[in-house]
Write an enzyme that holds these catalytic residues in place. Structure first.
Site, short mmCIF file in Angstrom:
data_model
loop_
_atom_site.label_atom_id
_atom_site.label_comp_id
_atom_site.label_asym_id
_atom_site.label_seq_id
_atom_site.Cartn_x
_atom_site.Cartn_y
_atom_site.Cartn_z
N ASP A 39 0.83 -1.21 0.00
CA ASP A 39 0.00 0.00 0.00
C ASP A 39 0.86 1.26 0.00
O ASP A 39 0.52 2.26 -0.62
CB ASP A 39 -0.90 0.03 1.24
CG ASP A 39 -1.91 -1.10 1.20
OD1 ASP A 39 -1.98 -1.80 0.16
OD2 ASP A 39 -2.63 -1.29 2.20
N TYR A 42 1.79 2.29 -3.41
CA TYR A 42 0.63 2.85 -4.11
C TYR A 42 0.41 4.30 -3.64
O TYR A 42 0.22 5.21 -4.44
CB TYR A 42 -0.60 1.98 -3.82
CG TYR A 42 -1.88 2.51 -4.41
CD1 TYR A 42 -2.25 2.17 -5.71
CD2 TYR A 42 -2.70 3.36 -3.69
CE1 TYR A 42 -3.42 2.67 -6.26
CE2 TYR A 42 -3.87 3.87 -4.23
CZ TYR A 42 -4.22 3.52 -5.52
OH TYR A 42 -5.37 4.03 -6.06
N LEU A 89 -35.55 -9.93 -12.89
CA LEU A 89 -35.45 -11.35 -13.23
C LEU A 89 -36.63 -12.11 -12.64
O LEU A 89 -37.08 -11.78 -11.54
CB LEU A 89 -34.17 -11.95 -12.64
CG LEU A 89 -32.86 -11.54 -13.25
CD1 LEU A 89 -31.70 -12.13 -12.47
CD2 LEU A 89 -32.78 -12.00 -14.70
N LYS A 121 -26.15 -14.46 -7.38
CA LYS A 121 -27.01 -13.27 -7.36
C LYS A 121 -26.67 -12.53 -6.06
O LYS A 121 -27.04 -12.96 -4.97
CB LYS A 121 -28.48 -13.65 -7.41
CG LYS A 121 -29.35 -12.43 -7.50
CD LYS A 121 -30.74 -12.76 -7.97
CE LYS A 121 -31.52 -11.49 -8.27
NZ LYS A 121 -31.50 -10.51 -7.19
N CYS A 414 -31.07 -9.46 39.13
CA CYS A 414 -30.55 -10.48 38.22
C CYS A 414 -31.47 -11.71 38.21
O CYS A 414 -31.81 -12.22 39.29
CB CYS A 414 -29.14 -10.86 38.67
SG CYS A 414 -28.51 -12.33 37.85
O1 I6G Z 1 -30.43 -8.24 -10.76
C1 I6G Z 1 -29.62 -9.08 -11.39
C2 I6G Z 1 -28.64 -9.72 -10.70
C3 I6G Z 1 -27.78 -10.59 -11.34
C4 I6G Z 1 -29.78 -9.29 -12.78
C5 I6G Z 1 -28.92 -10.18 -13.43
C6 I6G Z 1 -27.90 -10.81 -12.68
O2 I6G Z 1 -27.11 -11.64 -13.35
C7 I6G Z 1 -26.12 -12.33 -12.62
N1 I6G Z 1 -29.06 -10.39 -14.76
C8 I6G Z 1 -30.03 -9.76 -15.41
C9 I6G Z 1 -30.17 -10.01 -16.85
C10 I6G Z 1 -30.89 -8.88 -14.77
N2 I6G Z 1 -30.76 -8.64 -13.47
C11 I6G Z 1 -31.97 -8.20 -15.49
#
Ligand code: I6G
Length: 684
Positions: A39, A42, A89, A121, A414
């Site tokens: 670091d 950097y 999704l 996700k 207590c």
């Molecule tokens: O909200 C999201 C999280 C992860 C996503 C997603 C995703 O891909 C790993 N992919 C799409 C196409 C969309 N939302 C619309």
């Protein structure tokens, strides 16, 4: 290298070189997680560039790494219209729903089997990043999918987001979509910091990430540990897109954008389900929260053919994990008493499934938290269970509060011993004043005394301690040394053999060290490292007990609070009696004169890298500090030793470059023990 000749062209060249180097190190550190330089190096490069730009303001360009926190606080966020909407999704909550998704995909495409890209996700915020000619020009939140907020100034402060893409063959326009999130380590550190500044803490990493990104002052965002992964492309002009989503992600990675290392191409629905099972197993080991995995049809022509339904792509689905947070009702609040008498309010809950386990109790931490969250009996609350952390109540749904919800009040006495409960003005924690007379505190005190790193009495488990205290056989830890095999054999689930073994273990523990003994006493704020420091500095128990607060603070790393706890512990006649009884029972250690001679490691600088299997980094550090050694964060010519555990970082290479001596774990432990031994010999 600094600019020797300050001709305008030399200065310009050096500034460009510095920008390139800094961006390169940013990329290695924040995108690849593989830093090459310490670091300090950097920081030196960044400072050199800052100096140059201060002296020659003409050199400042908007995508200079010095300009990440360039903007002033905003009044409000501007609105951004997403020309390509940010979709959501579809979710699948079961294997069956994933199989249905796969069946629909195959039927529409008229194929037997589909290849999918599987990704995690992440529980963060979806953000769109727009690059023009390789330069980041805009970042916007998802908002309602059509209109979001312009968070460009804030996103520019994220070191993981390149201000300029890498490479030469860059698209004229690129709009990338991704997730901005906070790592768990970052989240914990942030909450710790917020707490210590008396500011509001965040309920979970997602809220922390959202709260941090939606700051009107970019300087605040810059302080927050945010990072991101990108997962797709909304627009790309002037670039030939590859044929597959997985290749597209590789292209993005090649341009310096951060892509999840968990991306896999899997075959068919079985591949998807195997990925889900694997990530489910590893979920707790990841340093960020995921709420599921996403499967996307890998071939982009197939994605095109499938198209969209309402506002979600037909070619992708999010397969959700069991939620980490759930709603349930508080049936009551009880108070548990810990070793130091701290009363912890624990909510008894209507049992609920959280993250795959049934939760019926959750901690409320302390009364200050109960008051801050205003938790009442009868309330509907959010409970959270993440990894192996104790489930906690993170918040209340005030709209669902019944008319007869009862306020939680701190008991005046207590629940375990009936002694007064004391809450010092301004302190979060309330405590039982019963000391070691309180059976709950006594049990905790005995467990701590017997624990491996204290007196190390093998076989004296939790249930045994409960029985010994409940039957009145052990009132103080000194009573352990008077137990007979017959008394122990009489306890539940004990036989003659196990009773004999336990008596031997107790016998063995008589011979100990002053440091272990001091730790075993369970003095507030005296952990292992502090106990070792005290033992080294004072060398005898009498010297420790005789020391006043000022003398105690003369020992390395002992501050006023610890000093006060030590003095008040030994000021209590009861504690002095227990210590005397332990000595009378034959508990002994080697004592010496207070140490005046420096240890062999005094003044030597150590750098630790990688993971040590037998001791944590903090312990290694505190033992070194107690020996008068220094611990540095980066390797330099002044480093005496680099200690390399498993998976060492670039510090190891740096050590080799500089010819610094490298110790593996065994050699390090040997050195520590020898130095500690030498210290003790000098003390004796
Ligand atoms: O909200 C999201 C999280 C992860 C996503 C997603 C995703 O891909 C790993 N992919 C799409 C196409 C969309 N939302 C619309």
């Amino acid at each position: 290298m600094s600019v020797v000749q300050e001709s305008p062209s030399a200065v310009r060249l050096r500034a460009a070189e510095l920008r390139r180097l800094i961006e390169h190190h940013n990329y290695l550190y924040y995108v690849l997680d593989a830093p090459e330089v310490p670091d300090a190096e950097y920081d030196r490069l960044l400072r050199e560039l800052q100096d140059l730009e201060a002296r020659f303001p003409d050199l400042v360009v908007s995508d200079s790494p010095t300009q990440r926190v360039g903007a002033s606080p905003l009044e409000t966020f501007a609105e951004v219209v997403h020309e390509v909407p940010m979709l959501s999704l579809a979710n699948a909550f079961s294997e069956e729903e994933v199989r249905d998704f796969d069946r629909r995909v195959r039927e529409r495409l008229g194929v037997e089997r589909v290849e999918y890209t599987a990704e995690t996700k992440i529980d963060g915020l979806a953000v769109s990043f727009r690059y023009e000619e390789g330069r980041l020009v805009r970042a916007a939140t998802r908002g309602d999918g059509t209109r979001g907020e312009d968070v460009t100034a804030n996103v520019r402060t994220l070191r993981a987001v390149p201000l300029r893409l890498r490479g030469s063959d860059l698209p004229g326009l690129l709009e990338v979509r991704g997730e901005v999130f906070m790592t768990l380590a970052g989240f914990r550190a942030l909450n710790e910091r917020q707490r210590s500044h008396g500011e509001k803490t965040f309920a979970n990493p997602r809220n922390a990430a959202a709260g941090s990104l939606r700051q009107l002052d970019p300087a605040v965002t810059a302080e927050r540990p945010l990072t991101f992964f990108c997962y797709g492309v909304a627009r790309c002009e002037g670039c030939g897109l590859p044929d597959r989503h997985s290749e597209l992600l590789q292209t993005l990675a090649g341009w310096g954008l951060r892509v999840s290392p968990e991306v896999r191409v899997v075959a068919g629905v079985e591949g998807c389900l195997a990925y889900y099972a694997e990530l489910g197993r590893r979920r707790d080991a990841l340093d960020y929260e995921i709420d599921g995995v996403v499967y996307k049809v890998d071939r982009l022509d197939q994605q095109l053919a499938l198209g969209f339904v309402s506002r979600a792509p037909r070619w992708a689905v999010a397969h959700k994990f069991p939620a980490r947070e759930e709603l349930t009702r508080v049936l009551g609040v009880e108070f548990q008493v810990g070793r130091t008498g701290a009363l912890t309010p624990v909510a008894r809950l209507e049992p609920v499934q959280v993250g795959g386990a049934t939760v019926s109790n959750a901690t409320l931490h302390n009364m200050a938290e109960v008051e801050r969250k205003d938790v009442r009996v009868g309330d509907t609350v959010i409970v959270r269970r993440a990894g192996d952390v104790i489930p906690e109540v993170v918040g209340v749904l005030p709209d669902r509060r019944p008319a007869d919800a009862a306020q939680v009040s701190l008991p005046r006495v207590c629940p375990a011993c009936g002694a007064d409960v004391v809450r010092v003005e301004g302190e979060a924690v309330a405590r039982c004043s019963g000391g070691l007379y309180c059976p709950a505190q006594r049990k905790e005190a005995v467990r701590h005394f017997a624990s491996r790193r204290a007196m190390d009495i093998e076989g004296l488990g939790e249930k045994l301690v409960d029985q010994l205290v409940d039957r009145g056989l052990v009132r103080t830890v000194a009573d352990l040394y008077a137990l007979s095999p017959a008394q122990i054999a009489d306890l539940e689930r004990m036989g003659e053999k196990s009773a004999e073994n336990l008596v031997h273990a107790i016998e063995r523990s008589r011979r100990t060290t002053l440091a272990r003994f001091l730790f075993a006493l369970g003095i507030r704020e005296v952990g292992e490292a502090t106990a070792r420091t005290l033992a080294r500095h004072f060398a005898s128990l009498d010297a420790v007990t005789a020391a006043d607060e000022e003398a105690l603070q003369g020992a390395p790393d002992i501050g006023p609070i610890v000093a006060r706890h030590i003095v008040s512990f030994f000021a209590q006649p009861h504690n002095r009696e227990v210590v005397a009884a332990l000595r009378a029972a034959g508990v002994e250690w080697e004592e010496g004169e207070p140490r005046v001679v420096p240890t062999p490691l005094a003044g030597q600088t150590f750098v630790l890298t990688g993971t040590l299997s037998t001791l944590g980094r903090e312990e290694a550090k505190s033992r070194l500090l107690a020996l008068g050694a220094k611990v540095a964060g980066s390797v330099s010519a002044r480093t005496r030793y680099v200690v390399a555990g498993a998976d060492p970082g670039s510090k190891l290479e740096r050590a080799r470059e500089l010819g610094v001596e490298v110790l593996d774990e065994g050699a390090f432990l040997g050195l520590l023990q020898r130095a500690e031994g030498a210290g003790q010999a000098q003390e004796a």
